[in-house]
Design a protein around this motif. Structure first.
Motif, mmCIF file in Angstrom:
data_model
loop_
_atom_site.group_PDB
_atom_site.id
_atom_site.type_symbol
_atom_site.label_atom_id
_atom_site.label_comp_id
_atom_site.label_asym_id
_atom_site.label_seq_id
_atom_site.Cartn_x
_atom_site.Cartn_y
_atom_site.Cartn_z
ATOM 1 N N GLY A 4 12.127 4.209 2.105
ATOM 2 C CA GLY A 4 12.715 5.231 2.974
ATOM 3 C C GLY A 4 13.835 4.716 3.843
ATOM 4 O O GLY A 4 14.321 5.450 4.708
ATOM 5 N N GLY A 5 14.222 3.455 3.646
ATOM 6 C CA GLY A 5 15.347 2.921 4.402
ATOM 7 C C GLY A 5 14.975 1.745 5.277
ATOM 8 O O GLY A 5 13.798 1.467 5.528
ATOM 9 N N THR A 10 11.450 0.906 7.419
ATOM 10 C CA THR A 10 10.699 -0.274 7.005
ATOM 11 C C THR A 10 10.487 -1.235 8.171
ATOM 12 O O THR A 10 9.411 -1.823 8.315
ATOM 13 N N MET A 11 11.495 -1.370 9.030
ATOM 14 C CA MET A 11 11.319 -2.227 10.198
ATOM 15 C C MET A 11 10.239 -1.671 11.132
ATOM 16 O O MET A 11 9.427 -2.410 11.673
ATOM 17 N N ARG A 12 10.233 -0.378 11.295
ATOM 18 C CA ARG A 12 9.177 0.232 12.128
ATOM 19 C C ARG A 12 7.815 -0.004 11.502
ATOM 20 O O ARG A 12 6.849 -0.339 12.204
ATOM 21 N N ALA A 38 15.870 -3.920 -1.589
ATOM 22 C CA ALA A 38 15.570 -2.838 -2.540
ATOM 23 C C ALA A 38 14.227 -2.195 -2.219
ATOM 24 O O ALA A 38 14.069 -0.967 -2.287
ATOM 25 N N LEU A 39 13.250 -2.992 -1.850
ATOM 26 C CA LEU A 39 11.945 -2.459 -1.472
ATOM 27 C C LEU A 39 12.041 -1.653 -0.181
ATOM 28 O O LEU A 39 11.423 -0.590 -0.056
ATOM 29 N N PRO A 56 0.808 -1.236 0.000
ATOM 30 C CA PRO A 56 0.000 0.000 0.000
ATOM 31 C C PRO A 56 0.837 1.280 0.000
ATOM 32 O O PRO A 56 0.314 2.350 -0.296
ATOM 33 N N LYS A 57 2.115 1.182 0.334
ATOM 34 C CA LYS A 57 2.941 2.376 0.490
ATOM 35 C C LYS A 57 3.704 2.758 -0.776
ATOM 36 O O LYS A 57 4.124 3.914 -0.916
ATOM 37 N N LEU A 58 3.913 1.816 -1.677
ATOM 38 C CA LEU A 58 4.768 2.058 -2.836
ATOM 39 C C LEU A 58 3.980 1.982 -4.134
ATOM 40 O O LEU A 58 3.177 1.058 -4.327
#
Length: 369
Positions: free
Chosen positions: A149-150, A154-156, A143-144, A93-95
């Motif tokens: 944003g890093g 992404t872990m958060r 890569a995703l 949903p974010k990309l």
């Protein structure tokens, strides 16, 4: 009714707060009390599920959320590449799937399974999701994450999504599922994640694609294949994700649809070849669905806080609007609020009169000087 074997004892954890009071943590596992068992829980009145060498598994009806049988459902284990299901569910949903990116050298050099990214080629985000879910590409996962944003962000995002789903056994430390201290999931959580993913058309499309052309440098392409062997072997198989590392052993989560109903099976810590076992567990799920008393439930996600938040009205009120606002406020009052309002207003008027009298006396006193 259900049969519970080797139950674990419920416990209450008390946490001392700064005030010195004790807080009793909830004792019921997510999805129901029976799912807290380390052993097999299965319904009475129907045949037992087929034997499995998996340390942990869950069989559930995706449509109703009913857990039909489970073994050590909340046992926490290394998820390996099954964690990529959470990566995809979080990032789809974010990309923008049509966005083109050139992967970093760091992404291209990830250890383990790879789809074959090159710094000399550009890829659509959609290609990366196919590389992630079909070829289990650790390079595509990184890569995703970088596109989102890093790695830290992404872990958060992934851990926030796990909490939203109530997948409380899941802690993501990598977007690929590569082993890392503190990373964990459970068969129950994998089933929750899969169920949420199946509601997303793009997620469902990526996991059910058997083969696809994948970009290569200089405008060329090569073919990639889905690692889920049951897509070719099992009638109605949709897919989801399998994984393996030397520490995690084999893990799998997958779903199939027959007769308009979908069954999901998740397994963790299997020592060897599990495909035939999973097929039998799916068969059992379809055979008892609608006939057996469930042993638990796949819970629904928590409400989205942003969606639940109501927009605040403007604080500016025109004179014409004031009577209507007062009328509405008055219509919603109870006897107790009316009494409290009367006391406040009456007290305010009395204080005003006293203050006015005091001011008049002071004025007169000053005029006498």
């Amino acid at each position: 009714m259900w049969t519970k074997i080797v139950p674990i004892t419920a416990f209450i954890a008390s946490v001392s707060l700064t005030s010195g009071t004790a807080y009793a943590a909830p004792t019921t596992p997510v999805g129901g009390e029976a799912l807290g068992s380390h052993g097999l829980v299965s319904p009475d009145g129907v045949k037992k599920p087929p034997k499995s060498k998996a340390t942990s598994y869950v069989i559930a009806d995706v449509g109703t959320g009913q857990v039909l049988a489970a073994k050590n459902a909340h046992g926490r284990y290394l998820p390996a590449s099954t964690l990529k299901a959470l990566t995809a569910l979080t990032l789809i949903p974010k990309l923008d799937r049509n966005r083109q990116i050139r992967p970093s050298r760091n992404a291209c050099n990830q250890e383990g399974s790879a789809v074959g990214l090159s710094v000399k080629a550009k890829y659509k985000v959609e290609d990366l999701f196919k590389g992630l879910m079909m070829s289990s590409g650790n390079d595509a996962a990184m890569a995703l994450a970088e596109t989102n944003g890093g790695l830290d962000k992404t872990m958060r995002d992934m851990n926030a999504e796990a909490k939203r789903l109530q997948a409380n056994d899941t802690v993501a430390k990598t977007p690929s599922g590569l082993d890392k201290p503190g990373q964990s999931s459970s068969a129950y959580d994998l089933a929750l994640i899969a169920r949420a993913g199946l509601a997303n058309p793009d997620f469902k499309r990526y996991i059910s694609t058997k083969t696809a052309n994948f970009p290569a440098p200089k405008g060329k392409h090569y073919q990639i294949s889905n690692h889920n062997k049951l897509l070719w072997r099992y009638q109605g198989m949709i897919g989801v994700k399998n994984g393996w590392t030397s520490k995690a052993k084999a893990s799998f989560v997958g779903a199939a649809t027959r007769g308009g109903h979908t069954i999901v099976v998740s397994i963790m810590r299997h020592e060897g070849f599990f495909w035939d076992e999973v097929a039998k567990l799916l068969d059992w799920g379809f055979s008892v669905r609608g006939k057996a008393t469930p042993v638990g439930k796949l819970v629904d996600p928590l409400p989205d806080p942003q969606a639940a938040a109501q927009p605040q009205a403007s604080t500016s009120v025109t004179p014409a609007a004031q009577p209507a606002l007062l009328d509405r406020a008055g219509s919603k009052q109870t006897d107790s609020t009316r009494t409290m309002g009367a006391l406040v207003i009456g007290g305010g008027l009395l204080f005003g009169l006293i203050w006015l009298a005091y001011g008049i006396r002071r004025k007169r006193g000053r005029s006498r000087l």
